[in-house]
Design a protein around this motif. Structure first.
Motif: not given
Length: 207
Positions: A128-133, A167-169
């Motif tokens: 859901w996080d666009e910094t990760f996806n 890292s957690y993501y």
């Protein structure tokens, strides 16, 4: 071909649910667009599709929506995070009353009765996080956004807070059925689903 997007929408504020951050627009995707996914899912089931085929028809609707009205045409963006929250909304509505074992609602004495209190934390994930996806931006959008990312955000890539969160993501990330299906669609020769490699944040920051 996508000349008519409307660059007037402001960014949604971020919120945190459990240990995940995301824009509040994802709540609309989860609830509103998720209900549309669910309607397509049920319609496909009524046509004799299997549950898996029905899910894929709903996801295809979402992909086409991102390629047109609520993606490219509205903002010049194809959002993979929106697609994930859409799909999690489908799973929520599916469990709401179609789940045979543990539905949230059950018909008791001709009344819909809450059996289990829904918890959105069961559906929110790193995607859901666009910094990760990250989303895919049409070239003119990317040209503008990449300059801001390079100047204001690349310097923070090695901050401990950023590294720890990514890292957690990565550790908690589990590919949903939607993500897996979208990846299959991307591999089709005629696919219009964009790939984000050329817009990688890390690649940008290393230039």
């Amino acid at each position: 071909p996508f000349r008519f997007y409307i660059p007037l929408f402001g960014l949604a504020p971020n919120i945190q649910v459990s240990d995940y951050y995301f824009g509040t627009d994802k709540l609309s995707h989860f609830s509103s667009t998720g209900s549309i996914y669910f309607a397509h899912f049920v319609k496909a089931l009524n046509k004799g599709r299997t549950a898996q085929e029905a899910k894929e028809e709903a996801i295809l609707w979402g992909i086409n929506d991102e390629l047109s009205v609520h993606g490219y045409w509205a903002s010049g963006v194809f959002s993979f995070a929106d697609l994930e929250s859409n799909f999690q909304g489908l799973l929520f509505f599916k469990r709401l009353c179609l789940d045979e074992k543990n539905p949230y609602l059950r018909l008791v004495d001709q009344k819909w009765t809450m059996q289990i209190t829904p918890d959105i934390r069961d559906y929110v994930n790193a995607q859901w996080d666009e910094t990760f996806n990250p989303s895919y931006l049409l070239p003119k959008n990317w040209e503008k956004v990449s300059k801001v990312l390079k100047q204001d955000y690349c310097p923070h890539l090695q901050d401990s807070l950023v590294r720890d969160r990514m890292s957690y993501y990565q550790e908690t990330n589990v590919e949903s059925e939607s993500m897996i299906f979208i990846q299959k669609i991307q591999l089709r020769p005629s696919s219009r689903v964009p790939k984000v490699n050329e817009q990688s944040f890390k690649t940008l920051c290393l230039r």
